[in-house]
Write a protein that holds these residues in place. Structure first.
Motif, short mmCIF file in Angstrom:
data_model
loop_
_atom_site.label_atom_id
_atom_site.label_comp_id
_atom_site.label_asym_id
_atom_site.label_seq_id
_atom_site.Cartn_x
_atom_site.Cartn_y
_atom_site.Cartn_z
N CYS A 169 0.85 -1.19 0.00
CA CYS A 169 0.00 0.00 0.00
C CYS A 169 0.89 1.24 0.00
O CYS A 169 1.90 1.29 0.72
N SER A 170 0.53 2.25 -0.77
CA SER A 170 1.42 3.38 -1.02
C SER A 170 1.73 4.21 0.22
O SER A 170 2.75 4.89 0.27
N LYS A 278 -13.26 4.25 -5.03
CA LYS A 278 -12.47 3.30 -5.81
C LYS A 278 -11.17 3.92 -6.33
O LYS A 278 -10.11 3.28 -6.32
N GLN A 279 -11.23 5.16 -6.80
CA GLN A 279 -10.03 5.81 -7.33
C GLN A 279 -8.97 6.01 -6.26
O GLN A 279 -7.77 5.83 -6.50
N LEU A 281 -8.65 4.21 -3.55
CA LEU A 281 -8.11 2.89 -3.24
C LEU A 281 -7.06 2.48 -4.26
O LEU A 281 -6.03 1.89 -3.90
N GLU A 282 -7.28 2.80 -5.51
CA GLU A 282 -6.30 2.49 -6.54
C GLU A 282 -5.03 3.31 -6.37
O GLU A 282 -3.91 2.80 -6.55
N MET A 283 -5.19 4.59 -5.98
CA MET A 283 -4.01 5.44 -5.72
C MET A 283 -3.21 4.90 -4.54
O MET A 283 -1.98 5.02 -4.50
N ASN A 285 -2.93 1.84 -3.89
CA ASN A 285 -2.47 0.51 -4.26
C ASN A 285 -2.98 -0.55 -3.27
O ASN A 285 -2.28 -1.51 -2.93
N LYS A 286 -4.24 -0.36 -2.83
CA LYS A 286 -4.81 -1.27 -1.83
C LYS A 286 -5.13 -2.64 -2.39
O LYS A 286 -5.16 -3.63 -1.65
N LYS A 287 -5.44 -2.71 -3.68
CA LYS A 287 -5.80 -3.97 -4.32
C LYS A 287 -7.00 -4.63 -3.62
O LYS A 287 -6.98 -5.84 -3.32
N GLU A 289 -11.58 -4.30 -3.32
CA GLU A 289 -12.84 -3.74 -3.81
C GLU A 289 -13.69 -3.36 -2.61
O GLU A 289 -13.66 -4.04 -1.57
#
Length: 301
Positions: A169-170, A278-279, A281-283, A285-287, A289
């Motif tokens: 995670c980032s 969702k965006q 979470l993608e930033m 890097n949670k991987k 849903e």
């Protein structure tokens, strides 16, 4: 050193003065020997020739008093590719033999050895924490876990079941670490739990990990071991939102494993969604849903 080879590699042998045997040379102060070895090798550096020991302690009376050290032995693990028998697994066996022979006379203190991080990848070979250095009863008197009923007494201790993390995670410090995820075997974990129960009469265990279980399958293996060995202890753990969905389990299988966790003593699971966007979470890097969060909450409830 030029005179070293596969069989003779120790610097105290390959740099011996011509007029001294190794036994005579080893009687010199360690810094004098170090000075001679550096000069022989041609390595001349300010830091090694004039070491700064301002950080060091010349009076260890407070340390000895605090840890109740009267007569003690300090062991420094030594590893070399030329002496494979001194690797950790074998060294632990030596430590146990020394303890058996001298623990009634001396306090045994073991210092960390070289390549400890690399060797720590073999997580099941690491020794258990020696809690005798701590005032354990003082910690047990202030448990972070609460009992079900006011009259019940909680005696809780931490146990590490895994190291590293399976994700990056980032926002997490694991982004900067090359620390692969590895978890202990159920047998290893249960052996340590039983030792703590026998030593300190604990009835609650904190699995003190960044990530105790990467998936529900790993959790189920530990639960099977706890149930089969009839160990009665409560515990909490750190999981991810996707603990059930990542293993691609059906809803029925997820419920089955959750009930097994409850039967095995699981009292609390810590997890977080971090964001419902969702965006974001993608930033991060949670991987994961967002729907997985609802699934996990419903299953555990």
């Amino acid at each position: 050193f030029s005179s070293s080879n596969l069989n003779t590699w120790s610097s105290s042998e390959t740099t011996l003065p011509s007029d001294k045997s190794k036994e005579e040379f080893d009687k010199n102060p360690v810094l004098d020997r170090f000075d001679h070895q550096l000069k022989t090798s041609g390595l001349m550096t300010n830091h090694t020739m004039s070491p700064d020991f301002s950080w060091s302690c010349s009076d260890i009376s407070n340390i000895k008093s605090n840890y109740k050290l009267d007569k003690y032995i300090v062991l420094f693990p030594f590893c070399s590719p030329h002496l494979v028998l001194k690797k950790w697994a074998h060294y632990n066996e030596l430590i146990e033999k020394i303890k058996e022979r001298y623990q009634d006379e001396y306090k045994i203190i073991v210092a960390p050895g070289p390549d400890e991080i690399r060797e720590a990848e073999k997580i099941n070979e690491l020794p258990e924490i020696d809690w005798s250095f701590f005032d354990v009863e003082r910690y047990l008197a202030m448990p972070s876990a609460k009992a079900d009923r006011e009259k019940d007494v909680t005696r809780a201790m931490p146990i590490i079941t895994a190291r590293g993390c399976a994700f990056k995670c980032s926002f997490c410090h694991y982004v900067f670490w090359d620390d692969p995820y590895r978890n202990r075997s159920p047998e290893s974990i249960l052996t340590e739990i039983k030792h703590r129960m026998e030593q300190y009469n604990i009835n609650y265990v904190h699995f003190w990990d960044d990530l105790s279980f990467a998936s529900a399958i790993t959790a189920e293996k530990l639960c099977d071991e706890i149930i089969s060995r009839k160990v009665k202890v409560k515990w909490n753990c750190a999981i991810r939102v996707v603990i059930f969905t990542r293993a691609r389990l059906s809803y029925e299988d997820s419920i089955r494993i959750a009930k097994k966790m409850n039967k095995a003593g699981c009292y609390q699971c810590g997890f977080s969604l971090e964001s419902g966007n969702k965006q974001i979470l993608e930033m991060m890097n949670k991987k994961i849903e967002v729907d997985a969060f609802y699934t996990t909450v419903y299953v555990l409830r």
